[in-house]
Design a protein around this motif. Sequence first.
Motif, short mmCIF file in Angstrom:
data_model
loop_
_atom_site.label_atom_id
_atom_site.label_comp_id
_atom_site.label_asym_id
_atom_site.label_seq_id
_atom_site.Cartn_x
_atom_site.Cartn_y
_atom_site.Cartn_z
N ASP A 1 2.15 13.16 0.90
CA ASP A 1 1.40 11.99 1.33
C ASP A 1 1.03 11.14 0.11
OD1 ASP A 1 -0.83 13.15 0.08
OD2 ASP A 1 -1.72 13.84 1.96
N SER A 2 0.30 10.05 0.33
CA SER A 2 -0.01 9.12 -0.75
C SER A 2 -0.89 9.73 -1.84
CB SER A 2 -0.69 7.87 -0.18
OG SER A 2 -1.89 8.21 0.49
N LYS A 3 -1.54 10.87 -1.53
CA LYS A 3 -2.39 11.54 -2.51
C LYS A 3 -1.67 12.69 -3.21
CE LYS A 3 -6.68 10.37 -0.09
NZ LYS A 3 -7.92 10.89 0.55
N GLY A 4 -0.39 12.87 -2.88
CA GLY A 4 0.39 13.92 -3.51
C GLY A 4 0.32 15.25 -2.82
N LYS A 5 -0.29 15.33 -1.64
CA LYS A 5 -0.38 16.57 -0.89
C LYS A 5 0.92 16.82 -0.14
CE LYS A 5 -3.04 19.02 2.66
NZ LYS A 5 -4.18 18.93 3.62
N GLU A 6 1.47 18.02 -0.28
CA GLU A 6 2.73 18.34 0.36
C GLU A 6 2.58 18.38 1.88
OE1 GLU A 6 4.99 22.37 0.55
OE2 GLU A 6 5.62 21.36 -1.30
N GLU A 7 3.49 17.69 2.56
CA GLU A 7 3.51 17.68 4.02
C GLU A 7 4.59 18.60 4.58
OE1 GLU A 7 1.90 13.25 5.18
OE2 GLU A 7 4.04 13.45 4.72
N PHE A 8 5.73 18.64 3.89
CA PHE A 8 6.84 19.45 4.38
C PHE A 8 7.88 19.59 3.27
CE2 PHE A 8 10.80 20.29 6.70
CZ PHE A 8 10.37 21.32 7.53
N LYS A 9 8.62 20.70 3.29
CA LYS A 9 9.73 20.85 2.36
C LYS A 9 10.81 21.71 3.00
CE LYS A 9 7.92 24.87 -0.20
NZ LYS A 9 7.54 25.35 -1.55
N GLU A 10 12.05 21.46 2.61
CA GLU A 10 13.17 22.24 3.10
C GLU A 10 14.37 22.01 2.19
OE1 GLU A 10 14.89 21.16 6.80
OE2 GLU A 10 14.85 19.02 6.39
N LYS B 1 0.85 -1.19 0.00
CA LYS B 1 0.00 0.00 0.00
C LYS B 1 0.88 1.24 0.00
CE LYS B 1 -3.57 2.48 2.60
NZ LYS B 1 -4.42 2.48 3.82
N GLU B 2 0.63 2.15 -0.93
CA GLU B 2 1.42 3.37 -1.01
C GLU B 2 1.20 4.24 0.22
OE1 GLU B 2 1.92 7.36 -3.80
OE2 GLU B 2 1.09 5.52 -4.69
N THR B 3 2.29 4.69 0.83
CA THR B 3 2.20 5.48 2.06
C THR B 3 2.69 6.91 1.90
OG1 THR B 3 4.37 4.67 2.77
CG2 THR B 3 2.44 3.43 3.51
N GLY B 4 3.36 7.22 0.80
CA GLY B 4 3.85 8.57 0.61
C GLY B 4 4.80 8.68 -0.56
N MET B 5 5.26 9.91 -0.80
CA MET B 5 6.18 10.20 -1.89
C MET B 5 7.28 11.14 -1.40
SD MET B 5 3.43 10.99 -4.94
CE MET B 5 4.75 11.45 -6.08
N LEU B 6 8.44 11.05 -2.03
CA LEU B 6 9.55 11.96 -1.77
C LEU B 6 10.02 12.51 -3.11
CD1 LEU B 6 11.60 9.86 0.80
CD2 LEU B 6 10.12 11.81 1.31
N SER C 1 21.51 15.23 10.78
CA SER C 1 20.41 16.10 11.22
C SER C 1 19.57 16.58 10.04
CB SER C 1 20.95 17.31 11.99
OG SER C 1 21.71 18.15 11.13
N ASN C 2 20.10 16.48 8.82
CA ASN C 2 19.34 16.91 7.65
C ASN C 2 18.28 15.90 7.23
OD1 ASN C 2 20.58 19.38 7.15
ND2 ASN C 2 22.24 18.46 6.00
N PHE C 3 18.35 14.69 7.78
CA PHE C 3 17.49 13.63 7.27
C PHE C 3 16.32 13.31 8.19
CE2 PHE C 3 21.54 13.29 5.21
CZ PHE C 3 21.18 13.15 3.90
N ILE C 4 16.01 14.23 9.08
CA ILE C 4 14.80 14.10 9.88
C ILE C 4 13.60 14.58 9.07
CG2 ILE C 4 13.57 15.02 11.88
CD1 ILE C 4 15.58 13.01 12.70
N ASN C 5 12.56 13.77 9.02
CA ASN C 5 11.33 14.19 8.35
C ASN C 5 10.55 15.09 9.29
OD1 ASN C 5 9.00 14.50 6.94
ND2 ASN C 5 8.48 12.34 6.82
N LYS C 6 10.80 16.38 9.18
CA LYS C 6 10.26 17.34 10.14
C LYS C 6 8.74 17.52 10.03
CE LYS C 6 14.73 19.64 10.25
NZ LYS C 6 15.34 18.68 9.33
#
Length: 227
Positions: A71-80, A42-47, A96-101
């Motif tokens: 998220d799995s629907k393509g809605k942005e959760e966070f960016k940096e 089941k798709e859980t998200g995208m990067l 420290s750069n690889f934390i999904n904030k």
Amino acid sequence: MEKIVLFLLIFIATTAINAQEIFFPTSEGKILVYKMFDKKNKETGMLRYTIKEVNISGDNMDIIYLVESLDSKGKEEFKEEITLNKKGDVLYFDMSNFINKSAFQQDGEMPPGLEIKGNNLEVPINPQPGTTLLDANIEMAIKMGFVNMKIATNIINRKVELIEDVTVPAGIFNCYKFTGDVTNTVMGKKISSTTAEWYTRGLGVVKSESYDKNGKLNSYMVLTEVN
């Protein structure tokens, strides 16, 4: 837990510089898209990773990426934006750069009490099958409401296993397989897993899998688009 710490070697790829090849895509504007799935497919998200800027100084290189978590629907959760470094014959990834904030946002903002520390995850420019790599770790402390949360991730037993062909939605690639043991500690509770990642020269990671302590697949990620 998979959404708290991003797959740590997501950017490893290669390009030519000073007659050497390093593990990074380095063309400004290049975009890599990945999809993540659980053990039931089941798709859980995208990067999505976009190279914003490349700075070269002699034998060293800094690469600035825009990282977008969806998220799995393509809605942005966070960016940096994050910066990755090459110094001599080694690539350095600031853990420290690889934390999904996005997992810790409050009303779209990061809480002011967030503290992150860790060492650099190191990757040699020319990995050889059978090579053992250095350990890496990161610790995070955050206050969310009345809860003081502490999270730590340790990556040990890192190895370059072999070279093999791997098929993903983006194509068929000749890859280096890296493995490692990961221990995540959340509020005193430890969760152990094993990771396997496959990297191809010219693009980077094309596939990643996470297994539980019994060797059963927990989740996986595949490269789906290259633009």
